[in-house]
Scaffold this motif. Structure first.
Motif: not given
Lengths: 382, 262
Positions: B143-148, B152-161, B163-173
């Motif tokens: 949730t609250y993704v501020s940047k991809i 790739g075809d089956d992975r995604i890495k995003v930055e989410r905004l 209240d305490y700052g930014y999270d960098i999160v990776e997930s499968s697709l």
């Protein structure tokens, strides 16, 4: 509102141009007016929205909309900012010579580039050749399969920013204006550089700059039409582009009326909104009447051009002259209605006044417009 | 592979008013718009397609027939296809029933690469549909993704905004992401897009074309009950005092004592 029976496509163009003006131009116009930077971010939005395609024929990746489509777009953009709109309108001016006189290769090479958003400039004016356009001094001498250009063009809209330039130069000086020819010159051609960027009263978001040619070798295939046709090309181009200047003026006048009316309803003096005073009401009424008359004539002439009517020099001069005079008067009155506040930069009407003035001057002064109108009229009446 | 964007048509709250007697929104004459956050979702879908050079941007909305206009706006921006999920049986859905219906529709559509939602709708402001959708589909959610950052075809890495700052999160697709306004600047429609949109007819899916368990759709599938809606009372203007400064100061001091501020 008068129904001008716009086609569905024209309505779309108008709506889109208004959206660009409201969402992209108006929030940034003050910045560009102040800094005189070229509004590349907004030009990019216009390009991505296909606006540059509207006046390009369909076979060259355009939408084939013609002068009416161009008029509607320029009017709406200019309602937001006439200076920013000029990046677009000036491109149309520079592209008309290629549309009207380019050969198949030239059209294939350049028009799709314009359609996708490349900025174009038209270069006729020189230091000693303004209204007396026949007095240009820039030379083009044939040398094998090239022409060698030497000279300086002045006050060129989109100068320095455009990628493509249509330049009028003398190939045969003995023949005067009949010895002029038109060339397509690309930015980056050796010997082609840019001089002073002008610091202007209005339309400050538009780049106005000198073009300098020093032994600039232009391929002979970039000659538009034939040698000696340069002046005819320039005059015909203006016939097509002057409704665009009229449209710019209509946009300015529209903005002036809207601002003035809105302010008159809010501003309270002597205990009532000043819109209650007949003196103000009559000013607004005059502005509205004249604007609508100018708009009706401009649209009608634009439609005439699109229908293939080629005897349009007088009519194009009429709309350019009438609409610009109306814009100047409307902007002046808007400042007057705003009173002291109108004189201040915090309010938008002083900019309208500064921007309106150029529409009475460029693409032929209104004095030259009246000369064209009168000379044609005197020919017609026996 | 489908880049699915779920959008909602909402009343333009800039001119929406409440009926104080009935406690409901006055919808007559109020313009409908695409939920502003969803424009960012559409834009990000288009950017993924442009960046990756593949994928089909499919915009989905559940709503009454006129919600087709929202899809049309997405088509004008450049979306490839629009599906309107519309049936009286879907009406009265809360976020749970809505997300269930959307999930079943995405299953029907097939081959989702990524599912993008705006972070919340500006009429309900719940921010629940995106996360619930992921749950129904049994997909990961961010949730609250501020940047991809990378995809790739089956992975995604995003930055989410957060209240305490930014999270960098990776997930499968495939996964569900919800986006906020930091992620991009939505484009305006293009003329060619507008022309395409003019002719566009949405593919309409009803409760018989989407395989749904009827216990989970519409009003029956909605555990949420709105007991009442009210606009917060408008603050009344303060009191005005006129007089000499000394006298006024004493008066104000007395008032402040009365309400136990001093």
């Amino acid at each position: 509102m008068i129904d001008y029976f716009l086609t569905e496509e024209e309505q779309m163009i108008k709506e889109l141009a208004r959206k660009i003006a409201e969402e992209k131009i108006i929030p940034k116009r003050e910045y560009y007016d102040e800094t005189q930077e070229f509004p590349w971010d907004i030009v990019k939005v216009m390009a991505e929205s296909d606006l540059f395609r509207i006046f390009i024929p369909e076979e060259y990746e355009g939408l084939g909309g013609g002068v009416m489509a161009l008029t509607l777009a320029v009017e709406e953009l200019s309602r937001g900012c006439a200076g920013i709109a000029l990046a677009f309108a000036g491109t149309a001016l520079g592209t008309f010579p290629i549309i009207l006189f380019g050969n198949e290769e030239q059209k294939k090479k350049y028009l799709p580039r314009v359609a996708s958003g490349e900025v174009v400039a038209f270069a006729l004016t020189e230091a000693d050749a303004g209204s007396d356009a026949g007095n240009i001094k820039t030379r083009a001498i044939k040398d094998g399969d090239h022409y060698v250009l030497n000279g300086t063009k002045q006050f060129i809209t989109n100068g320095g920013e455009a990628g493509i330039y249509v330049v009028i130069a003398l190939t045969n000086p003995e023949k005067g204006a009949r010895g002029a020819s038109a060339f397509i010159v690309e930015k980056g051609t050796p010997g082609f550089s840019f001089g002073k960027k002008e610091n202007k009263l209005g339309i400050r978001a538009s780049a106005t700059r000198e073009l300098i040619f020093q032994d600039c070798r232009v391929p002979a295939e970039n000659l538009l039409g034939k040698e000696g046709m340069g002046f005819i090309i320039a005059m015909k181009t203006f016939d097509y582009s002057r409704p665009g200047v009229a449209a710019q003026a209509l946009g300015i006048a529209q903005a002036a009326i809207e601002e003035a009316a809105r302010y008159a309803k809010q501003r309270v003096q002597f205990g009532v909104p000043i819109a209650n005073f007949q003196a103000i009401q009559h000013m607004l009424a005059d502005m509205a009447m004249k604007l609508e008359a100018a708009r009706a004539l401009t649209y009608q002439v634009a439609r005439n051009i699109d229908k293939g009517n080629t005897k349009i020099a007088k009519e194009s001069a009429m709309v350019k002259c009438l609409a610009s005079d109306v814009a100047m008067e409307a902007a002046l009155n808007a400042v007057q209605i705003f009173g002291g506040y109108g004189y201040m930069k915090e309010y938008p009407v002083e900019k309208l006044l500064r921007d309106a003035k150029i529409t009475q001057i460029y693409e032929g002064t209104n004095q030259i417009m009246r000369n064209i109108i009168a000379s044609q009229l005197l020919k017609e009446v026996r | 592979m489908n880049i699915v964007v779920c959008i909602k048509q909402v009343p333009d709250t800039q001119d929406v008013k409440m009926d104080p007697e009935r406690g409901t929104l006055i919808r007559e004459g109020v313009k409908s718009i695409v939920n502003p956050f969803d424009l960012y979702a559409i834009e990000e879908g288009l950017r993924i397609k442009e960046r990756m050079g593949k994928g089909r941007v499919v915009v989905m909305t559940m709503g009454p027939p006129q919600a087709e206009d929202a899809l049309r706006e997405a088509i004008a921006m450049g979306a490839d296809h629009g599906i309107l999920i519309s049936d009286r049986a879907f009406a009265g859905a809360d976020t749970l029933a809505t997300s269930y219906t959307l999930a079943k529709s995405i299953e029907k559509l097939g081959s989702p690469w990524i599912i993008i939602c705006g972070k919340q709708a500006m009429d309900g402001d719940t921010a629940q549909v995106g996360p619930e959708l992921a749950t129904w589909l049994n997909f990961p959610q961010i949730t609250y993704v501020s940047k991809i950052i990378d995809m790739g075809d089956d992975r995604i890495k995003v930055e989410r905004l957060t209240d305490y700052g930014y999270d960098i999160v990776e997930s499968s697709l495939p996964c569900v992401i919800t986006v906020n306004k930091e992620i991009n600047e939505p484009r305006l429609p293009s003329l060619r897009g507008m022309m395409k949109a003019k002719k566009f007819k949405a593919e309409v899916w009803d409760s018989s074309s989407v395989e749904v368990d009827r216990r989970y759709i519409g009003l029956d599938g909605s555990p949420t009950r709105v007991v009442s809606i009210f606009a917060p009372p408008v603050k009344k203007g303060g009191e005005k005092y006129h007089g000499e400064p000394d006298e006024l100061a004493r008066h104000i001091a007395r008032k402040l004592e009365e309400i136990k501020i001093i």
